[in-house]
Design an enzyme around this catalytic site. Structure first.
Site, PDB file in Angstrom:
ATOM      1  N   HIS A  21      -6.888   5.822   6.033  1.00 25.59           N
ATOM      2  CA  HIS A  21      -5.789   6.019   5.083  1.00 25.59           C
ATOM      3  C   HIS A  21      -5.323   7.478   5.070  1.00 25.59           C
ATOM      4  CE1 HIS A  21      -7.352   2.198   3.645  1.00 25.59           C
ATOM      5  NE2 HIS A  21      -6.381   2.088   2.768  1.00 25.59           N
ATOM      6  N   GLU A  62       0.426  -6.565  10.553  1.00 23.65           N
ATOM      7  CA  GLU A  62       1.286  -5.441  10.932  1.00 23.65           C
ATOM      8  C   GLU A  62       2.030  -5.698  12.229  1.00 23.65           C
ATOM      9  OE1 GLU A  62      -1.892  -5.107   9.974  1.00 23.65           O
ATOM     10  OE2 GLU A  62      -1.660  -4.097   8.038  1.00 23.65           O
TER      11      GLU A  62
END
Lengths: 365, 325
Positions: free
Chosen positions: B129, B60
């Site tokens: 999440h 990321e």
């Protein structure tokens, strides 16, 4: 011997048991047939446990699950860790955790959305699973560093995958391990896919194992579907690490036969033919062939094992399903050692709201 | 006019802008062949090629850091971070680098780039999440933070973000990705960044929400109406820089304010909204400001998720409390 003889930079990969179940005796590690048979049994139950999790998910009892189908031999690396060693797993280590002695019912409960399932047995030297990819090898470095400082003869096993190998934290973990010569074994299960991304697009390097050279410690590429190669690599790495020779990297080349998780549709990025191509490499198939050729296994033993294994995983699933849901208070229980006043008020708010809601629902009946 | 959900509306915005702007490229994990784990970029790699819809290695920080360089080099990168929990891995690049580049370069580099991130809870997903960490971004000077609540705004805000010439973090409410369908014009249009929307007019109290909480707020307003109270519902849409003027104007009229968000209460954006309303319209307030939020705890897994996430019932309870004073 294995780390010296098999150089990933030269494209060498350690395989001892081939797909046909033929063993190269000259390379055989200290894994007697009796132990191999025992591991076959455990790996077979592991597969049943994985399948059970998939069906629990399909039934609706689980939100998401990350299967390890096809990676049973690599997962069995956990069998070579001692109780004094630390295990630092990812979310795909259900099989490895099962071998480590974590109750299957707990693992199911966790994936069913009950966090109490991640409470490891007392003294298990096993961290909770890491969801953020690549976050955990640094923790293994720290754990093993602590053991080194305390003079313990033990290692920490950092589990990660081919996808994680691209993360900065994984590079930093291996660099720290090299610099501080920590007793860390880096176990990369290269299952060839990070969700949809094939391994060849993850790194331009031929192997992940060869990276160890860049950190100043040995690396070894093995056939991760070969339990004898797994045994060889783990045994030697742990012996060297315990002898104070610093960290080791093992790349276990395997193949994820299932989806990334139950939320994933692998037909988007690979076809059924590719999966069929890898089926003969199945870690259970070749071990069974080997044991059968040795007269240590037959159809009756297989059927008996599957019956016992199925009963074991069904019992675990039943336990997980029967577990009462966590109380709403559980939300607040582990935020701080003691709850600050404003959080106590929030807990009261939730209690009041749940009671009011419960009353409304009871009235509606 | 076609009825689209948020996923399709975002996909259409990306598709249309890629056709218009050859500098636009998408990069992220599984955005190409897979079409994104939520399918927002579905079909775009097949249409525009693997050089413009790029499956990156799993990293990321690299995705965002490389996007900065791509933007400085004259491209228009749209970086996808798969889940908001993984945004933290890229936080140095986002907060220390992307957000500060205009300032550090004394205005030389005006980075047009968009970081798209699925946002929030309610989908029974694993750890990391389901969070709503918008405060971390809104607290970072230099970032523009946007979150649509419906398909029309999703397309219009994304097109605005792509043309803004500034770094935008575009938060996508994953709980309502497919749950809300609405008419979305095929034609080009934009929804202005920096402007909140009055989604429902009312006079007795003001409810402010954004993203997936808008659905809960509107449902609560509907129930309040049945009880004879009229709620004005404001969709903040741009979380930073925040359009507090629209909120203040509404509170001057209604005298009561409920702020609803999924994020933890302490230092959630509700705190900033409450502070601004106190500064600008304290004398208009007839009741204490109510915050209906997630708790100051770690976001739980699915079995406790419904207790954590504020729903329309909790918004309603907050509204009734504000109205009772």
């Amino acid at each position: 011997m294995y780390f010296e003889r098999f150089d990933p930079m030269q494209g060498q990969c350690l395989q001892i048991l081939d797909q046909a179940g033929r063993l190269q005796e000259a390379l055989r590690p200290d894994l007697p047939d009796g132990r191999a048979r025992q591991l076959y049994e455990r790996m077979s139950v592991m597969r049943l446990a994985d399948r059970m999790a998939m069906s629990l998910q399909r039934e609706g009892g689980m939100g998401t699950y990350a299967p390890f189908y096809g990676q049973e031999a690599a997962q069995a690396s956990a069998a070579f860790l001692g109780p004094e060693d630390w295990m630092v797993p990812t979310y795909r280590e259900t099989g490895a955790l099962y071998l480590r002695g974590v109750p299957l019912a707990n693992l199911y409960r966790y994936w069913m959305g009950d966090e109490r399932g991640m409470l490891m047995p007392e003294g298990a030297r096993t961290l909770p699973i890491a969801i953020v990819v690549g976050s955990q090898p640094l923790h293994a470095v720290g754990l093993s560093w602590a053991m080194k400082l305390k003079g313990e003869k033990a290692a920490a096993a950092a589990y990660f995958g081919d996808g994680a190998s691209s993360q900065g934290d994984v590079h930093e973990a291996m660099n720290f391990a090299g610099v501080f010569q920590t007793p860390t074994v880096f176990i990369c299960q290269n299952n060839q896919f990070a969700i949809s991304l094939p391994r060849r697009q993850q790194t331009a390097a031929a192997t992940i194992a060869q990276r160890a050279a860049g950190y100043g410690f040995p690396g070894l590429l093995i056939d991760g579907n070969d339990i004898f190669a797994v045994a060889a690599a783990m045994t030697e790495a742990l012996a060297d690490i315990r002898a104070g020779k610093g960290p080791r990297l093992i790349e276990m080349l395997t193949y994820r036969l299932g989806p990334h998780t139950t939320a994933d549709d692998p037909t988007k990025y690979r076809n059924a033919e590719e999966i069929e191509k890898f089926k003969p490499a199945d870690p259970l198939l070749r071990l069974r062939r080997y044991l059968e050729a040795k007269g240590l296994w037959d159809q009756a033993a297989e059927e008996d094992l599957l019956r016992r294994g199925q009963a074991e995983v069904e019992e675990a699933a039943g336990k997980a399903k029967a577990a009462p849901p966590p109380a709403p208070d559980e939300l607040f229980a582990y935020t701080y050692r003691s709850l600050p006043p404003y959080l106590e008020r929030q807990r009261e708010e939730l209690r009041a709201a749940s009671q009011a809601q419960g009353a409304v629902e009871a009235k509606r009946g | 006019m076609a009825k689209l959900n948020i996923v399709s509306a975002l996909n259409q915005a990306l598709d249309q802008e890629m056709a218009r702007n050859p500098r636009l490229l998408i990069l992220g994990e599984d955005v190409g062949r897979e079409g994104g784990v939520f399918r927002v970029t579905d079909g775009l790699q097949a249409k525009y090629g693997a050089e413009r819809v790029v499956d990156t290695p799993l990293a990321e920080s690299a995705i965002v850091g490389a996007a900065l360089g791509l933007a400085a080099g004259g491209m228009l990168p749209v970086a996808e971070i798969q889940f908001e929990g993984f945004l933290h891995v890229a936080m140095d690049q986002i907060c220390n680098q992307v957000a500060r580049y205009r300032n550090r370069s004394r205005g030389r580099y005006q980075l047009g780039l968009v970081i798209r991130v699925p946002w929030g809870g309610g989908i029974h997903a694993p750890e990391h999440h389901s969070e709503s960490p918008e405060t971390l971004l809104a607290h970072t000077p230099g970032l523009t933070v946007v979150q649509p609540s419906n398909p029309y705004d999703a397309k219009g805000l994304l097109l605005s973000a792509l043309r803004l010439g500034e770094p935008v973090v575009f938060c996508e409410p994953k709980r309502v990705y497919r749950a809300i369908k609405a008419e979305v014009p095929e034609a080009d249009y934009t929804v202005p960044i920096g402007k909140a929307a009055v989604a429902r007019k009312g006079k007795d109290l003001t409810i402010v929400a954004w993203g997936a909480m808008m659905r809960e707020a509107l449902e609560a307003a509907e129930e309040l109406q049945a009880g004879g109270a009229s709620a004005e519902v404001i969709d903040l849409r741009t979380l930073s820089p925040m359009d507090s003027e629209t909120v203040v104007q509404s509170v001057r009229k209604t005298g009561r304010l409920v702020i609803a968000h999924e994020a933890p209460r302490t230092l959630g954006l509700g705190a900033e909204i409450a502070a601004r309303v106190s500064e600008e319209a304290l004398t208009s307030l007839l009741a204490p400001i109510e915050r209906v939020t997630g708790f100051d705890t770690v976001m739980p897994l699915s079995q406790l998720e419904e207790y954590y996430l504020p729903d329309h019932r909790r918004v309603l309870a907050g509204a009734r409390k504000a109205l009772s004073v």
